[in-house]
Design an enzyme around this catalytic site. Structure first.
Site, mmCIF file in Angstrom:
data_model
loop_
_atom_site.group_PDB
_atom_site.id
_atom_site.type_symbol
_atom_site.label_atom_id
_atom_site.label_comp_id
_atom_site.label_asym_id
_atom_site.label_seq_id
_atom_site.Cartn_x
_atom_site.Cartn_y
_atom_site.Cartn_z
ATOM 1 N N TYR A 29 0.176 -22.219 11.630
ATOM 2 C CA TYR A 29 1.634 -22.157 11.674
ATOM 3 C C TYR A 29 2.159 -22.104 10.241
ATOM 4 O O TYR A 29 1.641 -21.353 9.432
ATOM 5 C CB TYR A 29 2.176 -23.343 12.480
ATOM 6 N N LYS A 41 -4.120 -13.744 40.079
ATOM 7 C CA LYS A 41 -4.436 -12.464 39.456
ATOM 8 C C LYS A 41 -4.926 -12.689 38.020
ATOM 9 O O LYS A 41 -5.875 -12.046 37.554
ATOM 10 C CB LYS A 41 -3.187 -11.588 39.452
#
Length: 732
Positions: free
Chosen positions: A37, A92
């Site tokens: 970060y 999925k």
């Protein structure tokens, strides 16, 4: 508990749902976080701002698919809304990850208006490498896909349309081959005119079915040109409206070669099946109840009925998981701008071709040892067949490059290997050895040559040009079994009942006559496959041998130890397992041979195992293990690995780092080595672990395999004069 209760418990178990986000880079230190970060993240941000294509280099975009739905046409449930569709979309995502190592964000949009839905999805292009739209009602699904394909520069795929088309298309190609029918002459009847049926009819046209030979039916009967002219049903079906009289499904099926059901269960009778042409093809894919049951369709006629359904409890399941993960894998890896018709056809043809090849034993075992052999009962591969990944994805990537929609060019041979590595570290490591074997195939004698697994192994070794197999067994039995297995090859066979074995018996007698074996006994011993294979290898009539499938390990190991023996520079053999984890490979020795090794044995085993690691292109770092760290406990047991490590360190010919005795966690945890034991010879965690005795080695590898998630390859026998491979009984 019933299935519903089991499913609810499965989904609510902590953590709820089926997906989570995991980090792929270290986040253990302040420096790690500063790279992940602020301030370090600014560097890739600037790079992407300068060149947007760098998003594929510095972010997950190249391996990220968005699974997007509004829940208006969820399979078997209908219009249940966006929120209720989330478990399906998460599922999925599970399939994408499990079968093709593709990451997924599932996105459920509470928006029924096609234009608004499509616009919302199009704005997500910076996030994803591809979009899979799912469970959206027709005709909105057609409109949404068309809009997204025009507006977005990444692959768009509506699985409800194209998945069924591609998978059933593969089945259709093979069914026609079995029934001796030409695609171009096939009369095909569709029950259903929704998204899946319309897309499947279009795709069959791409495969070579004459559009004028396709008849579509809905609840109102045959879709005729007259009905289409009146706008009934939606315009996407219009290309398949026939110039023929009105009629119902029974009228349409009369004389047809193929029936494709994508509608509702129970609408086809046995009489309708009997009205079809010879050797009919019936794809009854309504779920959970097919348009006609498997048994009913088969019983309706005396000729060959080639039947497929959408169910897993019958042969030839048309399962979309054979398509979408692998199609996206190929499309993502070449950074395709779309999934075009050429890529879909390539996927279907690859599946059709794969079904004709011999099925690996691991796949057969996963499906209850049921016969899986090309024919009416097996016209499409099984989803758990690992070869689908590199066959279908490779074909899709190649088609993308050939058709001009790929932004990256791949070497297809190298790409196949990277795909294989996605199946696990073990596949990646085995590919190293297979490549070496294929570059210089050796004669490999299979001692248990009349076992079906060995016959199939011989076929696959021949087909992949890995080795030149020699089977030991009764010729007639082997030929008959090969024919029953559908294996078209002519293996070399040594038959102990008919072939001349005198030279082998004489050599065995010479080798063992001072160990109590008489000449007469040697005549009998060479009829044992393990002894015969061992003598063949010892005499140079074969380069290597494989055994152990049907015998206990000590029984199978004894003949090669007696006949082949250890190498000139070795006094001991040892059994080594290669354990593969997600990002680590470890060699474990000795796990099968030496029960209570002394320092001499441990040192030699360490050296042999280091040599084995190099054969897999792994630079060995060896740790001699104990329950003591560098003398913290001093007794006879800890002195053996300590002395073995000292001898190896003092040997000027040893060119690998080695140390011990040490505890297992010390050997594999970098912080421990670099902390209290910074004096150790290992500056990185060990990848060759030599255990102090057979019990420890055998227990450790099995625990790591069963509880630690390791894949175990082996045992590999080291220290022998010539290559000898002894399997554990029952291995695949």
């Amino acid at each position: 508990m019933g299935l519903d209760e089991d499913a609810l418990e499965y989904h609510r178990a902590d953590p709820p749902g089926k997906l989570e986000i995991a980090t792929t880079k270290p986040t253990n230190t302040q420096r790690d976080l500063s790279l992940a970060y602020s301030p370090g993240v600014a560097a890739p941000c600037r790079a992407i701002a300068d060149d947007p294509a760098d998003a594929y280099t510095y972010t997950t975009k190249g391996n990220m698919v968005g699974v997007v739905s509004n829940g208006t046409a969820v399979l078997g449930l209908g219009d249940i809304g966006a929120q209720a569709s989330k478990p399906v979309m998460e599922g999925k995502g599970v399939l994408f990850k499990r079968f093709a190592d593709i990451d997924v964000f599932d996105i459920e949009l509470d928006q029924d208006d096609p234009a608004s839905f499509a616009e919302a999805v199009s704005m997500m292009e910076p996030t994803f490498g591809g979009i899979n739209i799912e469970d959206i009602a027709a005709p909105a699904c057609f409109q949404i896909e068309e809009f997204l394909r025009e507006e977005m520069d990444i692959p768009i795929f509506h699985d409800d349309q194209h998945g069924t088309a591609i998978i059933s298309g593969a089945a259709l190609q093979n069914a026609c081959e079995i029934a001796d029918k030409e695609l171009s002459e096939l009369e095909v009847v569709f029950a259903g005119a929704g998204a899946a049926a319309t897309a499947t009819a279009r795709f069959y046209d791409s495969l070579g079915v004459d559009r004028d030979n396709i008849t579509m039916c809905d609840v109102d009967g045959i879709i005729t040109a007259e009905r289409a002219a009146n706008g009934d049903p939606h315009s996407y079906v219009e290309p398949f409206a026939r110039e023929r009289p009105d009629g119902d499904l029974a009228d349409a099926m009369d004389g047809a070669d193929a029936f494709v059901g994508l509608s509702v269960g129970g609408i086809v009778s046995e009489e309708m099946v009997r009205s079809m042409a010879d050797d009919p093809i019936i794809f009854a894919m309504a779920n959970p109840e097919p348009e006609i049951g498997y048994e009913e369709a088969k019983a309706a006629r005396d000729d060959t009925v080639i039947m497929a359904t959408g169910r897993s409890d019958y042969p030839n399941q048309v399962n979309n998981v054979l398509g979408f993960p692998f199609i996206f894998r190929g499309a993502l890896d070449v950074r395709a701008t779309e999934i075009n018709e050429a890529m879909k056809v390539a996927a279907s043809e690859a599946l059709a071709e794969l079904a004709k090849r011999d099925v690996p034993d691991a796949v057969v075992k996963a499906y209850g040892d049921q016969p899986l052999q090309f024919g009416p009962g097996y016209i499409i591969p099984k989803p758990l067949d690992p070869r689908v990944l590199f066959e279908v994805s490779g074909a899709v990537a190649e088609a993308a490059m050939d058709s001009g929609v790929a932004r990256e060019t791949l070497d297809l041979d190298e790409y196949r290997e990277t795909l294989e590595a996605r199946l696990g570290k073990s596949r990646e490591m085995m590919r190293v050895v297979l490549n070496k074997a294929q570059s210089d195939p050796k004669r490999l004698v299979l001692a248990e040559g009349d076992d079906p697994k060995m016959i199939r192994a011989a076929y696959q070794l021949t087909e992949q040009e890995i080795a030149d197999p020699v089977l030991i067994g009764h010729k007639r039995d082997i030929w008959e079994q090969a024919a029953d297995l559908g294996l078209d090859f002519d293996p070399e066979i040594v038959d102990p009942t008919t072939d001349e074995l005198d030279p082998y018996a004489e050599r065995l007698y010479d080798l063992r006559k001072r160990n109590g074996v008489t000449r007469r006994e040697s005549d009998g011993l060479v009829h044992d496959g393990n002894y015969l294979a061992s003598v063949m290898v010892e005499m140079g009539d074969a380069d290597a041998m494989l055994t152990g499938l049907t015998n206990h390990y000590p029984t199978a190991l004894r003949p090669p130890l007696q006949v082949v023996g250890t190498a000139d520079d070795a006094d001991y053999a040892a059994g080594v397992y290669m354990l593969t984890f997600k990002n680590r490979v470890v060699f474990v020795a000795d796990a099968t041979v030496n029960q209570a090794p002394d320092a001499d044995v441990l040192a030699e085993v360490a050296e042999h195992t280091a040599d084995l690691a190099r054969q897999f292109n792994v630079d060995p770092r060896v740790a001699l293990l104990s329950y003591s760290d560098f003398g913290t406990v001093d007794n006879e047991g800890t002195r053996k690995p300590r002395e073995a490590a000292r001898r190896l360190r003092d040997d000027p010919d040893i060119e690998f780092p080695v140390d011990g005795e040490m505890q297992a966690d010390t050997a594999v945890v970098e912080e421990m080595l670099a902390g209290d034991y910074s004096f150790a010879e290992l500056d990185e965690p060990a990848n060759v672990l030599v255990f102090p005795n057979l019990e420890a080695g055998n227990i450790a590898y099995k625990l790591l395999q069963r509880l630690g998630g390791a894949e175990a390859i082996g045992p590999m026998l080291v220290g022998m004069d010539k290559p000898v491979h002894v399997l554990q009984r029952g291995d695949e």
